[in-house]
Design a protein around this motif. Sequence first.
Motif, PDB file in Angstrom:
ATOM      1  N   LEU A   1       1.316   4.860   7.109  1.00 39.94           N
ATOM      2  CA  LEU A   1       0.482   5.915   7.681  1.00 39.94           C
ATOM      3  C   LEU A   1       1.142   7.286   7.486  1.00 39.94           C
ATOM      4  O   LEU A   1       0.487   8.273   7.148  1.00 39.94           O
ATOM      5  CB  LEU A   1       0.263   5.647   9.168  1.00 39.94           C
ATOM      6  N   GLU A   2       2.450   7.326   7.667  1.00 41.08           N
ATOM      7  CA  GLU A   2       3.163   8.604   7.519  1.00 41.08           C
ATOM      8  C   GLU A   2       3.160   9.074   6.069  1.00 41.08           C
ATOM      9  O   GLU A   2       3.013  10.259   5.796  1.00 41.08           O
ATOM     10  CB  GLU A   2       4.590   8.456   8.046  1.00 41.08           C
ATOM     11  N   LEU A   3       3.313   8.112   5.153  1.00 41.44           N
ATOM     12  CA  LEU A   3       3.323   8.497   3.730  1.00 41.44           C
ATOM     13  C   LEU A   3       1.951   8.997   3.293  1.00 41.44           C
ATOM     14  O   LEU A   3       1.831  10.003   2.612  1.00 41.44           O
ATOM     15  CB  LEU A   3       3.696   7.289   2.863  1.00 41.44           C
ATOM     16  N   VAL A   4       0.929   8.273   3.710  1.00 48.89           N
ATOM     17  CA  VAL A   4      -0.429   8.609   3.251  1.00 48.89           C
ATOM     18  C   VAL A   4      -0.933   9.879   3.949  1.00 48.89           C
ATOM     19  O   VAL A   4      -1.739  10.625   3.398  1.00 48.89           O
ATOM     20  CB  VAL A   4      -1.369   7.397   3.465  1.00 48.89           C
ATOM     21  N   GLY A   5      -0.460  10.112   5.153  1.00 55.94           N
ATOM     22  CA  GLY A   5      -0.716  11.390   5.822  1.00 55.94           C
ATOM     23  C   GLY A   5      -2.171  11.640   6.159  1.00 55.94           C
ATOM     24  O   GLY A   5      -2.848  10.776   6.705  1.00 55.94           O
ATOM     25  N   THR A   6      -2.655  12.814   5.780  1.00 60.30           N
ATOM     26  CA  THR A   6      -3.982  13.231   6.250  1.00 60.30           C
ATOM     27  C   THR A   6      -5.100  12.314   5.755  1.00 60.30           C
ATOM     28  O   THR A   6      -6.080  12.102   6.460  1.00 60.30           O
ATOM     29  CB  THR A   6      -4.307  14.667   5.790  1.00 60.30           C
TER      30      THR A   6
ATOM     31  N   LEU B   1       6.110  10.196  -5.130  1.00 66.76           N
ATOM     32  CA  LEU B   1       7.014  10.296  -3.975  1.00 66.76           C
ATOM     33  C   LEU B   1       8.240   9.407  -4.140  1.00 66.76           C
ATOM     34  O   LEU B   1       9.193   9.502  -3.361  1.00 66.76           O
ATOM     35  CB  LEU B   1       6.286   9.889  -2.683  1.00 66.76           C
ATOM     36  N   LEU B   2       8.217   8.542  -5.169  1.00 65.79           N
ATOM     37  CA  LEU B   2       9.299   7.555  -5.264  1.00 65.79           C
ATOM     38  C   LEU B   2      10.623   8.155  -5.721  1.00 65.79           C
ATOM     39  O   LEU B   2      11.670   7.518  -5.611  1.00 65.79           O
ATOM     40  CB  LEU B   2       8.889   6.400  -6.187  1.00 65.79           C
ATOM     41  N   ASP B   3      10.584   9.388  -6.248  1.00 65.17           N
ATOM     42  CA  ASP B   3      11.872   9.991  -6.641  1.00 65.17           C
ATOM     43  C   ASP B   3      12.554  10.672  -5.453  1.00 65.17           C
ATOM     44  O   ASP B   3      13.619  11.247  -5.581  1.00 65.17           O
ATOM     45  CB  ASP B   3      11.694  10.954  -7.826  1.00 65.17           C
ATOM     46  N   ARG B   4      11.935  10.581  -4.278  1.00 63.64           N
ATOM     47  CA  ARG B   4      12.585  11.150  -3.085  1.00 63.64           C
ATOM     48  C   ARG B   4      13.425  10.067  -2.422  1.00 63.64           C
ATOM     49  O   ARG B   4      12.898   9.010  -2.033  1.00 63.64           O
ATOM     50  CB  ARG B   4      11.562  11.671  -2.094  1.00 63.64           C
ATOM     51  N   GLU B   5      14.683  10.356  -2.257  1.00 60.93           N
ATOM     52  CA  GLU B   5      15.602   9.334  -1.758  1.00 60.93           C
ATOM     53  C   GLU B   5      15.205   8.826  -0.371  1.00 60.93           C
ATOM     54  O   GLU B   5      15.282   7.638  -0.079  1.00 60.93           O
ATOM     55  CB  GLU B   5      17.015   9.905  -1.724  1.00 60.93           C
ATOM     56  N   ARG B   6      14.728   9.735   0.480  1.00 63.33           N
ATOM     57  CA  ARG B   6      14.411   9.315   1.855  1.00 63.33           C
ATOM     58  C   ARG B   6      13.186   8.409   1.889  1.00 63.33           C
ATOM     59  O   ARG B   6      13.077   7.538   2.750  1.00 63.33           O
ATOM     60  CB  ARG B   6      14.223  10.536   2.761  1.00 63.33           C
TER      61      ARG B   6
ATOM     62  N   GLU C   1       0.837  -1.209   0.000  1.00 63.13           N
ATOM     63  CA  GLU C   1       0.000   0.000   0.000  1.00 63.13           C
ATOM     64  C   GLU C   1       0.870   1.257   0.000  1.00 63.13           C
ATOM     65  O   GLU C   1       0.556   2.254  -0.661  1.00 63.13           O
ATOM     66  CB  GLU C   1      -0.928   0.012   1.224  1.00 63.13           C
ATOM     67  N   SER C   2       1.972   1.205   0.758  1.00 65.43           N
ATOM     68  CA  SER C   2       2.878   2.366   0.842  1.00 65.43           C
ATOM     69  C   SER C   2       3.499   2.662  -0.516  1.00 65.43           C
ATOM     70  O   SER C   2       3.544   3.812  -0.969  1.00 65.43           O
ATOM     71  CB  SER C   2       3.996   2.105   1.858  1.00 65.43           C
ATOM     72  N   ILE C   3       3.985   1.589  -1.152  1.00 65.70           N
ATOM     73  CA  ILE C   3       4.652   1.779  -2.448  1.00 65.70           C
ATOM     74  C   ILE C   3       3.635   2.280  -3.479  1.00 65.70           C
ATOM     75  O   ILE C   3       3.916   3.190  -4.259  1.00 65.70           O
ATOM     76  CB  ILE C   3       5.332   0.469  -2.913  1.00 65.70           C
ATOM     77  N   ARG C   4       2.430   1.706  -3.455  1.00 61.60           N
ATOM     78  CA  ARG C   4       1.391   2.134  -4.413  1.00 61.60           C
ATOM     79  C   ARG C   4       1.076   3.621  -4.210  1.00 61.60           C
ATOM     80  O   ARG C   4       1.027   4.382  -5.173  1.00 61.60           O
ATOM     81  CB  ARG C   4       0.128   1.291  -4.211  1.00 61.60           C
ATOM     82  N   TYR C   5       0.912   3.999  -2.940  1.00 59.66           N
ATOM     83  CA  TYR C   5       0.565   5.393  -2.672  1.00 59.66           C
ATOM     84  C   TYR C   5       1.708   6.320  -3.110  1.00 59.66           C
ATOM     85  O   TYR C   5       1.483   7.348  -3.770  1.00 59.66           O
ATOM     86  CB  TYR C   5       0.265   5.598  -1.181  1.00 59.66           C
ATOM     87  N   ALA C   6       2.946   5.904  -2.753  1.00 60.21           N
ATOM     88  CA  ALA C   6       4.101   6.746  -3.105  1.00 60.21           C
ATOM     89  C   ALA C   6       4.235   6.875  -4.612  1.00 60.21           C
ATOM     90  O   ALA C   6       4.563   7.947  -5.132  1.00 60.21           O
ATOM     91  CB  ALA C   6       5.367   6.145  -2.490  1.00 60.21           C
ATOM     92  N   SER C   7       3.951   5.786  -5.317  1.00 59.03           N
ATOM     93  CA  SER C   7       4.042   5.813  -6.777  1.00 59.03           C
ATOM     94  C   SER C   7       2.962   6.731  -7.359  1.00 59.03           C
ATOM     95  O   SER C   7       3.242   7.582  -8.212  1.00 59.03           O
ATOM     96  CB  SER C   7       3.900   4.379  -7.293  1.00 59.03           C
TER      97      SER C   7
END
Length: 389
Positions: free
Chosen positions: A342-347, A282-287, A272-278
């Motif tokens: 949870l942190e990636l998906v945020g609000t 967000l995936l181009d952010r190194e952190r 879910e995190s990777i899907r959301y980041a994609s």
Amino acid sequence: MDFEIGERLRRRVEESRELGEKEFRPAGLEADRLGAPIPVGDPFFDRCVARGEGRTRWPGTGRTETSEPVSVVEKLLVGEELAYWDRGVIISTPGPGLPEDNVLSMGTEEQKERFLGPFVEPDKPRWACFGMTEPGAGSDAAALRTLARKDGDGWILNGAKCFIGGASRSDWILVQATLDPSQGRAAQRAFFVERGTPGLGGFKIEKKMGLKAYESTSFTLENVRVPATHLLGGEARYESSAGFKTAMATFNAGRPVIASNAVGMARAALDESIRYASDHDLLDRERVRDRIEAISRRVRKARLVCLRAGWLADQERPNIIEASMSKAVAAQCAQEAATLGLELVGTLAATGEHLIEKLYRDVKAMDIVEGTGQIQRMIIARKLVGLPR
Ligand SMILES: Cc1cc2nc3c(=O)[nH]c(=O)nc-3n(C[C@H](O)[C@H](O)[C@H](O)COP(=O)(O)OP(=O)(O)OC[C@H]3O[C@@H](n4cnc5c(N)ncnc54)[C@H](O)[C@@H]3O)c2cc1C
């Protein structure tokens, strides 16, 4: 060392994936939305029985087992896959559940017939459960206070239990009780208490933060009378202190299974995190990538520890350290994976509009049930330095 799984097991995992996606995920989301366990009469349970689920491994009186026994590794891989879709739904499904192993290993033939017989080819969804935890006895299970007093040719039970999975819908509860609280573990025995027995009542479904698909229930025993034949193992067990050891053995066997469930939940949170980041660039952010890498590494590590604990069990080799380690590592990993999500998906997660928020609430229980993370680490440390448990 062979990391390949055979074709049959690969197919089972594949089938579990399809079942999980089609049935378990929707049922779990609905129970979470309603904030209530899946009701007893829900057609979901009828479909489980129709698929042949919820049966005992006991073949039945006079019958010999014809099917190949399911290996622990197989249970872990299937459990991981189903938990990926919904762990609460796994526990909600019908069957003889947690106490089955106790009955198989310690029960008399009459007890197997009476208590496991209805699960050989169940005519309807049926449940059974194991009542160990009490308001004053969780981690320190030896401190339990539910009292069993000999009365003529039977037993009288008095006490209270809490957080028992499926208690109000179970045909019978295997209740762990003590003959004498001052004697600690040696005085513990287990008793079958059937639904409807006078004095068994006060059922209250606990409010839980997650895993809402199944009920965790408190209940009371007030002068509950059971016949002598309801003492697990029969009268021979009256003098024997094997009761506590058997309860603990159940938990040892269960830990890698709980751990593999946690691995499945960690994988779900990671995906879910990777899907959301994609989807949100967000995936181009190194952190962000660094954190995804760190969690992926831990998920794989947890998975390997689980499989090793299961493999040792299949070889009938001691696995106390590995079983406890699998649970400690996997439950922690699942919490970290859900936290990342949870942190990636945020609000959006904060509003409860994203699966990751449910996973975050669901995973915490994996650290608590069948021995908390702290208790697992204590067991590992004591074993490593050669102290008794
Ligand atoms: C979702 C869910 C389902 C459950 N299902 C069942 C079930 O079907 N049957 C059943 O019998 N029980 C069940 N339980 C109960 C579960 O086994 C207990 O919650 C668990 O054993 C912890 O006990 P406790 O909650 O009383 O916590 P406590 O034992 O009071 O512990 C509180 C905290 O203190 C820590 N702690 C305790 N002792 C030590 C120590 N010596 N050293 C260091 N730290 C310590 C613990 O790790 C924990 O963090 C369930 C619980 C949950 C949440």
